[in-house]
Design a protein around this motif. Sequence first.
Motif, mmCIF file in Angstrom:
data_model
loop_
_atom_site.group_PDB
_atom_site.id
_atom_site.type_symbol
_atom_site.label_atom_id
_atom_site.label_comp_id
_atom_site.label_asym_id
_atom_site.label_seq_id
_atom_site.Cartn_x
_atom_site.Cartn_y
_atom_site.Cartn_z
ATOM 1 N N HIS A 73 -22.101 61.165 -17.404
ATOM 2 C CA HIS A 73 -22.057 59.984 -16.535
ATOM 3 C C HIS A 73 -23.302 59.168 -16.860
ATOM 4 O O HIS A 73 -24.417 59.565 -16.521
ATOM 5 C CB HIS A 73 -22.052 60.397 -15.054
ATOM 6 N N ILE A 74 -23.101 58.049 -17.558
ATOM 7 C CA ILE A 74 -24.241 57.250 -18.013
ATOM 8 C C ILE A 74 -24.014 55.781 -17.677
ATOM 9 O O ILE A 74 -22.878 55.335 -17.524
ATOM 10 C CB ILE A 74 -24.469 57.408 -19.535
ATOM 11 N N ASN A 75 -25.107 55.042 -17.536
ATOM 12 C CA ASN A 75 -24.972 53.603 -17.278
ATOM 13 C C ASN A 75 -25.084 52.786 -18.555
ATOM 14 O O ASN A 75 -24.721 51.619 -18.592
ATOM 15 C CB ASN A 75 -25.983 53.127 -16.232
ATOM 16 N N LYS A 76 -25.624 53.408 -19.642
ATOM 17 C CA LYS A 76 -25.649 52.738 -20.939
ATOM 18 C C LYS A 76 -25.824 53.783 -22.033
ATOM 19 O O LYS A 76 -26.371 54.865 -21.809
ATOM 20 C CB LYS A 76 -26.759 51.694 -21.015
ATOM 21 N N MET A 77 -25.351 53.444 -23.223
ATOM 22 C CA MET A 77 -25.467 54.343 -24.364
ATOM 23 C C MET A 77 -26.840 54.146 -25.014
ATOM 24 O O MET A 77 -27.238 53.023 -25.280
ATOM 25 C CB MET A 77 -24.363 54.048 -25.386
ATOM 26 N N THR A 78 -27.526 55.257 -25.221
ATOM 27 C CA THR A 78 -28.824 55.207 -25.906
ATOM 28 C C THR A 78 -28.718 56.028 -27.190
ATOM 29 O O THR A 78 -27.776 56.804 -27.376
ATOM 30 C CB THR A 78 -29.944 55.791 -25.033
ATOM 31 N N GLU A 79 -29.691 55.863 -28.043
ATOM 32 C CA GLU A 79 -29.699 56.606 -29.304
ATOM 33 C C GLU A 79 -29.785 58.109 -29.037
ATOM 34 O O GLU A 79 -29.122 58.903 -29.704
ATOM 35 C CB GLU A 79 -30.879 56.148 -30.161
ATOM 36 N N THR A 80 -30.558 58.512 -28.065
ATOM 37 C CA THR A 80 -30.703 59.926 -27.729
ATOM 38 C C THR A 80 -29.384 60.515 -27.247
ATOM 39 O O THR A 80 -28.990 61.608 -27.652
ATOM 40 C CB THR A 80 -31.797 60.116 -26.656
ATOM 41 N N ILE A 81 -28.688 59.787 -26.386
ATOM 42 C CA ILE A 81 -27.397 60.261 -25.878
ATOM 43 C C ILE A 81 -26.373 60.323 -27.011
ATOM 44 O O ILE A 81 -25.593 61.269 -27.106
ATOM 45 C CB ILE A 81 -26.907 59.378 -24.712
ATOM 46 N N ALA A 82 -26.381 59.342 -27.887
ATOM 47 C CA ALA A 82 -25.467 59.342 -29.029
ATOM 48 C C ALA A 82 -25.712 60.560 -29.919
ATOM 49 O O ALA A 82 -24.769 61.194 -30.396
ATOM 50 C CB ALA A 82 -25.612 58.051 -29.825
ATOM 51 N N ARG A 83 -26.991 60.908 -30.140
ATOM 52 C CA ARG A 83 -27.316 62.096 -30.938
ATOM 53 C C ARG A 83 -26.845 63.367 -30.229
ATOM 54 O O ARG A 83 -26.342 64.292 -30.864
ATOM 55 C CB ARG A 83 -28.808 62.156 -31.221
ATOM 56 N N ALA A 84 -27.022 63.418 -28.907
ATOM 57 C CA ALA A 84 -26.586 64.588 -28.136
ATOM 58 C C ALA A 84 -25.064 64.754 -28.232
ATOM 59 O O ALA A 84 -24.562 65.866 -28.420
ATOM 60 C CB ALA A 84 -27.021 64.458 -26.679
ATOM 61 N N ILE A 85 -24.336 63.657 -28.139
ATOM 62 C CA ILE A 85 -22.873 63.697 -28.256
ATOM 63 C C ILE A 85 -22.486 64.195 -29.642
ATOM 64 O O ILE A 85 -21.611 65.054 -29.793
ATOM 65 C CB ILE A 85 -22.264 62.307 -27.969
ATOM 66 N N SER A 86 -23.147 63.688 -30.656
ATOM 67 C CA SER A 86 -22.871 64.095 -32.029
ATOM 68 C C SER A 86 -23.121 65.589 -32.218
ATOM 69 O O SER A 86 -22.326 66.294 -32.840
ATOM 70 C CB SER A 86 -23.726 63.282 -32.989
ATOM 71 N N MET A 87 -24.231 66.082 -31.665
ATOM 72 C CA MET A 87 -24.542 67.508 -31.767
ATOM 73 C C MET A 87 -23.503 68.360 -31.056
ATOM 74 O O MET A 87 -23.090 69.389 -31.574
ATOM 75 C CB MET A 87 -25.931 67.792 -31.176
ATOM 76 N N LEU A 88 -23.062 67.928 -29.890
ATOM 77 C CA LEU A 88 -22.056 68.684 -29.145
ATOM 78 C C LEU A 88 -20.723 68.712 -29.888
ATOM 79 O O LEU A 88 -20.058 69.749 -29.954
ATOM 80 C CB LEU A 88 -21.872 68.093 -27.749
ATOM 81 N N GLU A 89 -20.326 67.592 -30.451
ATOM 82 C CA GLU A 89 -19.078 67.544 -31.208
ATOM 83 C C GLU A 89 -19.163 68.421 -32.446
ATOM 84 O O GLU A 89 -18.215 69.118 -32.795
ATOM 85 C CB GLU A 89 -18.742 66.108 -31.602
ATOM 86 N N GLU A 90 -20.306 68.416 -33.115
ATOM 87 C CA GLU A 90 -20.515 69.242 -34.302
ATOM 88 C C GLU A 90 -20.479 70.721 -33.940
ATOM 89 O O GLU A 90 -19.882 71.521 -34.637
ATOM 90 C CB GLU A 90 -21.853 68.888 -34.939
#
Length: 149
Positions: free
Chosen positions: A19-36
């Motif tokens: 649950h986020i109010n905006k996409m940040t580089e850190t959150i994008a990296r976390a999503i990428s790591m979780l998907e990987e």
Amino acid sequence: MKVECKISTDYTEPYAVLHINKMTETIARAISMLEEENANCLTLIAANDRKTYFIKPEDISLIRTEGREIVCYDKHKNRYILDKPLYELENMLDTGFVRISKSAIVNINEINHVEAGFNGTMKLVMKNDVTDYISRSFRKGFKERLGLE
């Protein structure tokens, strides 16, 4: 950031909701790591000689239909029977795999060489010496995937 983790045997597959109010580089990296992480834990269940095996995709050389069975060959040419249809396996596997015909998927990293076949087909020889043919209708996609066209 507030983080909550629930562990339960009721979950068959891990999933995350952010649950986020905006996409940040850190959150994008976390999503990428979780998907990987989720992609790396994929294991296929296979049978051979009344035994059940758990096979990692990187150990698979070729998956194809043989008669009414979906079989896979590993790097050592062992043959296993899979319980999922080919189209489901194709969707589950990562970009390291490519469809070569209506009845076969191969691991790109396990290809030894390709030779010209008859009627526009191409013979594919895997590192474990298992062979199959790339049909004319899948040849263009195969070449594009390998960067040959």
